[in-house]
Design a protein around this motif. Structure first.
Motif, PDB file in Angstrom:
ATOM      1  N   ALA A  76      21.242 -23.298  15.939  1.00  0.00           N
ATOM      2  CA  ALA A  76      21.437 -22.380  17.071  1.00  0.00           C
ATOM      3  C   ALA A  76      20.086 -21.919  17.598  1.00  0.00           C
ATOM      4  O   ALA A  76      19.264 -21.405  16.834  1.00  0.00           O
ATOM      5  N   PRO A  77      19.794 -22.084  18.906  1.00  0.00           N
ATOM      6  CA  PRO A  77      18.488 -21.671  19.443  1.00  0.00           C
ATOM      7  C   PRO A  77      18.229 -20.176  19.279  1.00  0.00           C
ATOM      8  O   PRO A  77      17.188 -19.780  18.778  1.00  0.00           O
ATOM      9  N   GLU A  78      19.160 -19.330  19.709  1.00  0.00           N
ATOM     10  CA  GLU A  78      18.992 -17.876  19.572  1.00  0.00           C
ATOM     11  C   GLU A  78      19.937 -17.378  18.487  1.00  0.00           C
ATOM     12  O   GLU A  78      20.879 -16.602  18.724  1.00  0.00           O
ATOM     13  N   TRP A  79      19.667 -17.790  17.273  1.00  0.00           N
ATOM     14  CA  TRP A  79      20.573 -17.541  16.152  1.00  0.00           C
ATOM     15  C   TRP A  79      20.710 -16.060  15.812  1.00  0.00           C
ATOM     16  O   TRP A  79      21.710 -15.653  15.212  1.00  0.00           O
ATOM     17  N   TRP A  80      19.719 -15.254  16.127  1.00  0.00           N
ATOM     18  CA  TRP A  80      19.780 -13.830  15.770  1.00  0.00           C
ATOM     19  C   TRP A  80      20.939 -13.111  16.481  1.00  0.00           C
ATOM     20  O   TRP A  80      21.384 -12.073  16.020  1.00  0.00           O
ATOM     21  N   ARG A  81      21.436 -13.668  17.573  1.00  0.00           N
ATOM     22  CA  ARG A  81      22.561 -13.046  18.275  1.00  0.00           C
ATOM     23  C   ARG A  81      23.854 -13.184  17.487  1.00  0.00           C
ATOM     24  O   ARG A  81      24.829 -12.473  17.781  1.00  0.00           O
ATOM     25  N   LEU A  82      23.872 -14.060  16.493  1.00  0.00           N
ATOM     26  CA  LEU A  82      25.073 -14.219  15.680  1.00  0.00           C
ATOM     27  C   LEU A  82      25.284 -13.030  14.743  1.00  0.00           C
ATOM     28  O   LEU A  82      26.359 -12.907  14.145  1.00  0.00           O
ATOM     29  N   PHE A  83      24.293 -12.150  14.591  1.00  0.00           N
ATOM     30  CA  PHE A  83      24.464 -10.941  13.776  1.00  0.00           C
ATOM     31  C   PHE A  83      25.218  -9.852  14.541  1.00  0.00           C
ATOM     32  O   PHE A  83      25.496  -8.790  13.979  1.00  0.00           O
ATOM     33  N   GLU A  84      25.494 -10.103  15.807  1.00  0.00           N
ATOM     34  CA  GLU A  84      26.320  -9.229  16.645  1.00  0.00           C
ATOM     35  C   GLU A  84      25.793  -7.796  16.686  1.00  0.00           C
ATOM     36  O   GLU A  84      26.549  -6.833  16.587  1.00  0.00           O
ATOM     37  N   ALA A 196       8.896 -18.043  13.565  1.00  0.00           N
ATOM     38  CA  ALA A 196       8.547 -17.147  12.460  1.00  0.00           C
ATOM     39  C   ALA A 196       8.548 -15.692  12.925  1.00  0.00           C
ATOM     40  O   ALA A 196       8.973 -14.791  12.180  1.00  0.00           O
ATOM     41  N   LEU A 197       8.081 -15.444  14.145  1.00  0.00           N
ATOM     42  CA  LEU A 197       8.085 -14.083  14.675  1.00  0.00           C
ATOM     43  C   LEU A 197       9.509 -13.561  14.779  1.00  0.00           C
ATOM     44  O   LEU A 197       9.798 -12.422  14.367  1.00  0.00           O
ATOM     45  N   ALA A 198      10.415 -14.365  15.328  1.00  0.00           N
ATOM     46  CA  ALA A 198      11.811 -13.927  15.435  1.00  0.00           C
ATOM     47  C   ALA A 198      12.404 -13.649  14.064  1.00  0.00           C
ATOM     48  O   ALA A 198      13.095 -12.637  13.865  1.00  0.00           O
ATOM     49  N   THR A 199      12.133 -14.538  13.104  1.00  0.00           N
ATOM     50  CA  THR A 199      12.663 -14.329  11.750  1.00  0.00           C
ATOM     51  C   THR A 199      12.086 -13.079  11.118  1.00  0.00           C
ATOM     52  O   THR A 199      12.803 -12.310  10.462  1.00  0.00           O
ATOM     53  N   ASN A 200      10.789 -12.855  11.294  1.00  0.00           N
ATOM     54  CA  ASN A 200      10.162 -11.665  10.708  1.00  0.00           C
ATOM     55  C   ASN A 200      10.728 -10.383  11.308  1.00  0.00           C
ATOM     56  O   ASN A 200      10.898  -9.376  10.604  1.00  0.00           O
ATOM     57  N   ILE A 201      11.009 -10.397  12.612  1.00  0.00           N
ATOM     58  CA  ILE A 201      11.609  -9.211  13.234  1.00  0.00           C
ATOM     59  C   ILE A 201      13.003  -8.962  12.668  1.00  0.00           C
ATOM     60  O   ILE A 201      13.376  -7.826  12.346  1.00  0.00           O
ATOM     61  N   VAL A 202      13.779 -10.041  12.515  1.00  0.00           N
ATOM     62  CA  VAL A 202      15.133  -9.895  11.986  1.00  0.00           C
ATOM     63  C   VAL A 202      15.097  -9.383  10.545  1.00  0.00           C
ATOM     64  O   VAL A 202      15.802  -8.426  10.186  1.00  0.00           O
ATOM     65  N   LEU A 294      25.049  -4.471  11.254  1.00  0.00           N
ATOM     66  CA  LEU A 294      24.600  -5.858  11.201  1.00  0.00           C
ATOM     67  C   LEU A 294      25.704  -6.697  10.566  1.00  0.00           C
ATOM     68  O   LEU A 294      26.014  -6.536   9.386  1.00  0.00           O
ATOM     69  N   HIS A 295      26.294  -7.572  11.344  1.00  0.00           N
ATOM     70  CA  HIS A 295      27.411  -8.383  10.866  1.00  0.00           C
ATOM     71  C   HIS A 295      26.905  -9.721  10.330  1.00  0.00           C
ATOM     72  O   HIS A 295      26.064 -10.371  10.950  1.00  0.00           O
ATOM     73  N   LEU A 296      27.421 -10.124   9.211  1.00  0.00           N
ATOM     74  CA  LEU A 296      27.003 -11.373   8.583  1.00  0.00           C
ATOM     75  C   LEU A 296      27.606 -12.559   9.328  1.00  0.00           C
ATOM     76  O   LEU A 296      28.830 -12.659   9.456  1.00  0.00           O
ATOM     77  N   PRO A 297      26.779 -13.483   9.845  1.00  0.00           N
ATOM     78  CA  PRO A 297      27.337 -14.687  10.491  1.00  0.00           C
ATOM     79  C   PRO A 297      28.160 -15.506   9.501  1.00  0.00           C
ATOM     80  O   PRO A 297      27.730 -15.738   8.367  1.00  0.00           O
ATOM     81  N   GLN A 298      29.323 -15.924   9.925  1.00  0.00           N
ATOM     82  CA  GLN A 298      30.219 -16.646   9.015  1.00  0.00           C
ATOM     83  C   GLN A 298      30.073 -18.158   9.123  1.00  0.00           C
ATOM     84  O   GLN A 298      30.306 -18.873   8.149  1.00  0.00           O
ATOM     85  N   ASP A 299      29.718 -18.677  10.290  1.00  0.00           N
ATOM     86  CA  ASP A 299      29.580 -20.121  10.480  1.00  0.00           C
ATOM     87  C   ASP A 299      28.095 -20.471  10.551  1.00  0.00           C
ATOM     88  O   ASP A 299      27.390 -20.047  11.477  1.00  0.00           O
ATOM     89  N   LEU A 300      27.642 -21.245   9.572  1.00  0.00           N
ATOM     90  CA  LEU A 300      26.226 -21.580   9.470  1.00  0.00           C
ATOM     91  C   LEU A 300      26.035 -23.082   9.681  1.00  0.00           C
ATOM     92  O   LEU A 300      26.615 -23.895   8.961  1.00  0.00           O
ATOM     93  N   PRO A 301      25.224 -23.474  10.664  1.00  0.00           N
ATOM     94  CA  PRO A 301      24.955 -24.902  10.866  1.00  0.00           C
ATOM     95  C   PRO A 301      24.012 -25.433   9.796  1.00  0.00           C
ATOM     96  O   PRO A 301      23.010 -24.792   9.447  1.00  0.00           O
ATOM     97  N   GLU A 478      18.674 -13.762   3.696  1.00  0.00           N
ATOM     98  CA  GLU A 478      18.722 -15.189   3.370  1.00  0.00           C
ATOM     99  C   GLU A 478      19.420 -15.982   4.470  1.00  0.00           C
ATOM    100  O   GLU A 478      19.077 -17.137   4.722  1.00  0.00           O
ATOM    101  N   THR A 479      20.384 -15.366   5.137  1.00  0.00           N
ATOM    102  CA  THR A 479      21.026 -16.043   6.261  1.00  0.00           C
ATOM    103  C   THR A 479      20.029 -16.281   7.388  1.00  0.00           C
ATOM    104  O   THR A 479      19.990 -17.368   7.986  1.00  0.00           O
ATOM    105  N   ALA A 480      19.201 -15.275   7.674  1.00  0.00           N
ATOM    106  CA  ALA A 480      18.158 -15.447   8.692  1.00  0.00           C
ATOM    107  C   ALA A 480      17.171 -16.533   8.280  1.00  0.00           C
ATOM    108  O   ALA A 480      16.730 -17.345   9.104  1.00  0.00           O
ATOM    109  N   THR A 481      16.825 -16.573   6.999  1.00  0.00           N
ATOM    110  CA  THR A 481      15.902 -17.599   6.507  1.00  0.00           C
ATOM    111  C   THR A 481      16.494 -18.995   6.666  1.00  0.00           C
ATOM    112  O   THR A 481      15.779 -19.955   6.989  1.00  0.00           O
TER     113      THR A 481
END
Length: 503
Positions: A76-84, A196-202, A294-301, A478-481
């Protein structure tokens, strides 16, 4: 490996073999040969599944949520949006927009693109220069009896000069390829920095929310420990408890106070780091969100191992480094062969302005220079051997990068499964502690248990809850990672590093 015109690419090459190959190379045609490896990445073993165990279809259910792994899905390109979380989305968008580090990387990449574009064009086209000169000088004249012994004169020259070096054996072409590949490396590194910046912010946002929840739970435990210590002191005064019991109660409360102070320090440092990631000063750090928001994404590619090679920017950067090293071998080899340069000039000149501007002042020249290295003390051979060694090192570095990427994904997938198992166990313990505390509180209200027993049950519940909070935060992180480990496919199939520079 590409066509090498029968040139050896190993370090045991000898210069007489190169010179012998020159005649054959010339008959094949100018520029028709490649004097180095092709730069294609080596074939890598593709694992059937990332870890030592086959990938499960989903994790165990923890707190009512089981994460499902979609094998072969695109990242997912903007995966952080999956945390709703609107708050999290706004923070990531702000960081990607305002980070000085990312902005500096963008400018450096744009500058590198412009520099390489100029160098590549100038090396493939003739150079044309306009030069003008006006001078006055004095030379020794021919001695003449009774005449002057010196000669004063003026000189006026204006000329257009052109020069072109034929790329007979691909030295210029390979040098251009090496420069372009090194810009590609910077483009992929910039993309890796963006992710890495997006992941570090998340993860910083998750850590801040987790630490706030831990502080709240610990502060409640401190309040309960204080009540317990106060009761212990009253019972000591009444003679039903020893002084050791009082000291133990005080020690328990002090230990919790040390713990909450450390948690507050970690939260402060985390918020300061998050502010800098967003491009803010530390005093403007955003407030931490509620962990429950922060909602845990349920579907992980989960990208197939064979596809991971084209989704991770670190692997793509290693491949670009391999291509640059291969081109360097071609450059070092081409330097052993002849070089042909044509020069031409045309202009006007004379010892006075009228003469310089007249037809008699026309000057021109045309020439060709053919040069062949004969003896450089072994420097050219050593340079080629060094280029080959550097290329072979780049091959091994590429392999190591791919293996490290497989390991990164395997570890993250295993962590998600084990975190879910640990969280489920912690949630069972928390529910049991809450039920025990509820029963103790009910019996206390009925007068069957003292207040200290009810408080003890609540303390056990808060301790269990604290461990559950930590595991919730770790599962989110770990999901963000995992999203970062999966990489990201370009927006279009023809995306290139130059597209990345414009993102």
């Amino acid at each position: 490996m590409g066509t090498d015109c029968n040139l050896p690419v190993g370090p045991a090459s000898a210069i007489h073999r190169w010179r012998a190959a020159f005649g054959a190379a010339a008959t094949i045609g100018l520029g028709a040969c490649a004097f180095g490896p092709s730069g294609e990445p080596p074939a890598m073993p593709v694992p059937v599944h990332y870890g030592v165990e086959p990938q499960p279809a989903q994790t165990v259910e923890a707190l009512g949520v089981a994460q499902r792994f979609t094998i072969g899905a695109q990242p997912a390109p903007e995966w952080w949006r999956l945390f709703e979380s609107t708050t999290l989305n706004d923070l990531v968008d702000e960081g990607l927009r305002n980070s000085p580090t990312l902005a500096a990387a963008d400018k450096r990449l744009a500058a590198a693109h412009e520099q390489v574009r100029g160098q590549n064009r100038s090396s493939l086209l003739p150079t044309v220069d306009l030069a003008g000169q006006a001078s006055r000088g004095r030379d020794l004249g021919i001695p003449v009896p009774g005449g002057p012994n010196t000669l004063l004169y003026n000189e006026f020259i204006g000329v257009v000069q052109a020069q072109y070096t034929f790329d007979l054996f691909g030295a210029v072409r390979e040098a251009n390829a090496a420069r372009s590949a090194r810009v590609d490396i910077e483009a992929y590194r910039r993309e890796a920095a963006r992710r890495a910046l997006a992941t570090n912010i998340v993860t910083a946002t998750i850590d801040a929310a987790m630490l706030r929840a831990e502080i709240d739970a610990t502060e409640r435990s401190i309040a309960l420990a204080g009540d317990q210590a106060h009761d212990a002191e009253r019972h000591y005064e009444l003679g039903s408890l020893t002084h050791g019991d009082v000291l133990a109660a005080r020690q328990s409360m002090a230990t919790l106070e040390v713990s909450v102070a450390e948690l507050r320090q970690r939260l402060t440092v985390t918020r300061h780091a998050l502010a800098v990631l967003l491009g803010r000063t530390p005093d403007a750090a955003p407030p931490e969100p509620d962990l429950a928001s922060l909602h845990l994404p349920q579907d992980l590619p989960v990208v197939l191992p064979s596809d991971l090679l084209r989704t991770r920017p670190d692997i793509e950067a290693a491949e670009a480094a391999l291509k640059a090293a291969a081109a360097d071998v071609g450059v070092a080899t081409a330097q052993l062969f002849p070089s042909l340069t044509l020069t031409a000039s045309m202009g006007q000149g004379g010892f006075s302005w009228p003469l310089a501007l007249s037809g008699a002042g026309a000057i021109w020249s045309i020439g060709a220079t053919l040069s062949q290295a004969l003896f450089h003390g072994g420097a050219l051979i050593a340079q080629r051997r060094a280029a080959i060694d550097a290329y072979e090192a780049a091959v091994f570095e590429y392999k190591q990068t791919v293996l490290a990427a497989f390991e990164n994904v395997a570890d993250t997938l295993a962590s998600l499964e084990h975190d879910a198992q640990a969280l489920e166990a912690a949630s069972v313990a928390t529910r049991a502690a809450r039920e025990a505390f509820g029963e103790a509180a009910s019996r206390h209200r009925l007068g069957a248990l003292p207040a200290s027993s009810a408080r003890s049950g609540e303390q056990q519940y808060e301790a269990a809850r604290l461990e559950e909070i930590r595991l919730i935060g770790r599962r989110l992180s770990e999901t963000a990672t995992l999203f970062q480990a999966m990489g990201e496919l370009p927006a279009a199939s023809n995306a290139t590093p130059e597209h990345l520079a414009r993102k």
